[in-house]
Design an enzyme around this catalytic site. Sequence first.
Site, PDB file in Angstrom:
ATOM      1  N   GLY A  78      38.581  39.407  37.706  1.00 27.03           N
ATOM      2  CA  GLY A  78      37.971  40.699  38.027  1.00 27.03           C
ATOM      3  C   GLY A  78      39.041  41.734  38.342  1.00 27.03           C
ATOM      4  N   SER A  79      38.736  42.574  39.293  1.00 25.23           N
ATOM      5  CA  SER A  79      39.624  43.712  39.581  1.00 25.23           C
ATOM      6  C   SER A  79      40.968  43.299  40.140  1.00 25.23           C
ATOM      7  CB  SER A  79      38.938  44.650  40.564  1.00 25.23           C
ATOM      8  OG  SER A  79      37.701  45.066  40.025  1.00 25.23           O
ATOM      9  N   ILE A  80      41.110  42.040  40.545  1.00 23.56           N
ATOM     10  CA  ILE A  80      42.397  41.553  41.036  1.00 23.56           C
ATOM     11  C   ILE A  80      43.478  41.819  39.991  1.00 23.56           C
ATOM     12  CG2 ILE A  80      43.660  39.486  41.802  1.00 23.56           C
ATOM     13  CD1 ILE A  80      41.441  40.158  43.702  1.00 23.56           C
TER      14      ILE A  80
END
Lengths: 377, 616
Positions: B323-325
């Site tokens: 994800g946004s990681i």
Amino acid sequence: MIGHARPERRWGDRRGARILVRGLHLDIPLVLALILLSLLGLATLYSASGQDMAMVERQLIRLGVAFLVMFMLAQIPAHHIERWAPWVFGGGLLLLVAVLLFGETGKGAQRWLDLGLFRFQPSEIMKIAVPIMVSWYLAEHPLPPRPRTCAVALLIIVVPVLLIARQPDLGTSLLIAGSGLFVLLLSGISWRLVAWSACVIAASAPLLWYGMREYQRERVLTFLDPESDPLGAGYHIIQSKIAIGSGGLYGKGWLNGSQSQLEFLPERSTDFVFAAFGEEFGFIGIMVLLALYIFILVRGLYIATQAQDTFTRLLAGSLILTFFVYIFVNICMVTGLLPVVGLPLPLISYGGTSMVTIMAAFGILMSIHTHRKLLST
Amino acid sequence: MRATIKDHIRESRLFNERAAVALVIALLLIGVIIARLVYLQIISHEHFATLADENRINIVAIPPTRGLIYDRNGVLLAQNLPAFSLEITPEQTPDLEATIAGLRSLLDISDEEVRRFHRQARQNRPFNSIPLKFHLSEEEVARFAVNRHRFPGVDIEARLIRDYPLGPLAVHAVGYVGRINEEELKTLDAANYSATRFIGKTGVEKYYEDLLHGRVGYKHVETNALGRILREVSRTPPVPGADIYLSLDINLQVLAEQALGERRGAVVALDPRNGEILALVSMPGYDPNPFVTGIDPAAYQALQSSPDKPLFNRALRGQYPPGSIIKPFIGLAGLDYLLLAMGTTSFCPGWYSLPGDDHRYRDWKKEGHGRTDLEKAIVQSCDVYFYDLALSLGIDRIHDFLARFGFGQPTGIDLTGEAGGLLPSRAWKQARRHEPWYLGETLITGIGQGYTLATPLQLAVTTAVIAQRGERIRPHILYARRDPEEPALHALEPQALPPVELAMPRHWDQIIAAMEKAVHSIRGTAYRIGRDAPYRIAGKTGTAQVFGIKQDEEYKEEEVAAHLRDHALFVAFSPVEEPRIAVAVIVENGGSGGATAAPIARQLIDYYLSSQEPSS
């Protein structure tokens, strides 16, 4: 019993002890050798049993019984035995039939007869009854025997042998066959006949193979190739050879045989006691033991040659040769020269029945020797 | 009818002749025996003497004591406790079945224990004693002792059994030992394991099996034909296994496990400076102790079939969409490859679409972020900015750049069974899916969705790479070892990996500053943990989709079944100026990373940094 009064007078000028012994009808050289053997046997048994004093005591009692039987038989003049020969033999045959009909079974074989008080193997009686019977029969005829006489003698041998083989007890039946055949051989049958019958026996070997029980065949196969089943049937022979071989020239010393003390050697106090002896006393110890046996053999044959009539001569010869067969077969089996047949080493192996029989034979030998009539020359 | 008169003298002579022949034959036969004895006792004496010794002397292996496992502060995690076990020597037991039946009427022995005994008995020599039941109570020992005479060949043995005093705590890191199975028997060093009954099955117990096991010892014993030992002749003592110290801080581990609580998830914390794993959590866990002597099948079945998958090591093997990681990494790639200026902006209307395609790639914020630069895109986690950046970079450069951080390959941690995650590329897609790479896939790769998968461990390790400005160190859980009879600890040297080098090192600072703002600025997605933090944290929240939503639908947490809710992710390191801890947290179906995962990381950082203060 007029017979033994005269020798006393004759030997009267010798030492008093001699007179006494003469009166006991014992043959001192034989008795000493037998006692020496028994002592060796007790020492070996003490070691092989793992210092089990109770076993040694039981063996001591058996030895006592066996020597008593020997002593009692030595008192019976040989001509009495000659007279009873057909009765003893006939009775033995009846007992053998009884065993086959009512006998007790142990370890897959029917050998025992329970008489309430004790159990015994009638085949043991036949070990002595057969040579007595054959000697008696042949002594009635001129020697060397004619073919017809031989045939009857063979029949006398074959009937009990077959009955015992049926139990089945191959070792004893062969031993008894041997004791009867020794009489025939000693009686002077022609060597040609001997050679001829040897051929017949060899030719019938395959028949014998088919007549054998499974365990008997297995023993023969194991003898031919012990390594084929080192943990099963071949185990006895392999461990026995290791015990004897590792004993070396001087042996490992009394109570120090690892094969017997650590129980690798099976039957170490009974049939394989020779291996336990060889391990602890080495080659030298065995030579001493063999020397004792040879002495007894020579003394026995001497007694036979000194016997005064054909019956006692044949009987004494047969008995002492049978004794030799025990030794030879047992040692050959333990050293891996013959298949495993259950024959004990006389006076060394633990166990009672055959010891009594063997000592009975020595009693008869002594009787033959000490009841000789003086012959005027 | 007697035709001939007996000739006594002739008969006597004939007999003497025959007796002489018999004597000669007998002596010859005795000669044969003597020849045989010469062969056996003199010629082959050496050979048979050797055989007799081989018969007599047996070698008995003595198992070494397994090394202990501690955490970095010396808290005991795995030890060996003496326990009474009921053992049977099959060879000395006349009737095995009757004996077992008799024992079962006396003691509580399960079918499973009997079954296991038979399996072990098949693998062993008949004179070896095989355990039937472990962990006998004092009362059971006494009950057997009274009846012992009824059971020849059965004995009570006191053996050292592996014990994990903290139970399920850190089970996914420490692992457990169990009885050696047939498969393992084929591969292990048979001599060294000849007396060993247990072997490491998972975790550190498995990875450091060689270290922990030690060297087998021997004693030469004199035995009888039944294999019974009579006397010890000589002895070579075993060398115990090394004690090992893990880099785990068990307090941090406890904190992380408690913080996750009933939720499924994983936490990995490490020291970015040296790669030491400080906490390795996968929840739920399980108690390893029953596995040592053999867990009963029903209990195992329950663990195996539980929807929470307690046996599954999420930290090492759980592969999640990052994800946004992934955004700080994509941002770095943009800075490095495109020499993108931090101030370069793009407009976020709340969605993005490729030219000539009306498919709308949504931003998590429906109304859009408006004009957005890289810093804002990281702080507020703007998707549209990264769609655009990903498109500019292209999948090949994204793949190459992320690979330099270690995405898509195992980190090389000293634990077995680690998964490598997935870093997609054109070649990968062609090989695995037999399809070309689509542009739309590049877009969603830019926000960590699509094919990309990473393990929690990988997320923590790659975050540490940012914290260390490109320096890469292989993560490890072994901190030090103490070899037997040596009081000194041997620390493990950290192992450096090829670093990530950027064209301009200030790009690191820019990205780290953005991540710091994501935590500490009021618009930051993790502001709730940065608001009152006494130190500076750089972090990034993430939300991984489990459930695909259709174009015209809206994701509403309360409407989606619990197990289809988004996974909440958060990575962070702190203090920003001099990072001492990097953390990755994932809470399965936890919803938003900032709300669920970040507070857990905050707790760990709080504890760890305060415990590192010189005063404590």
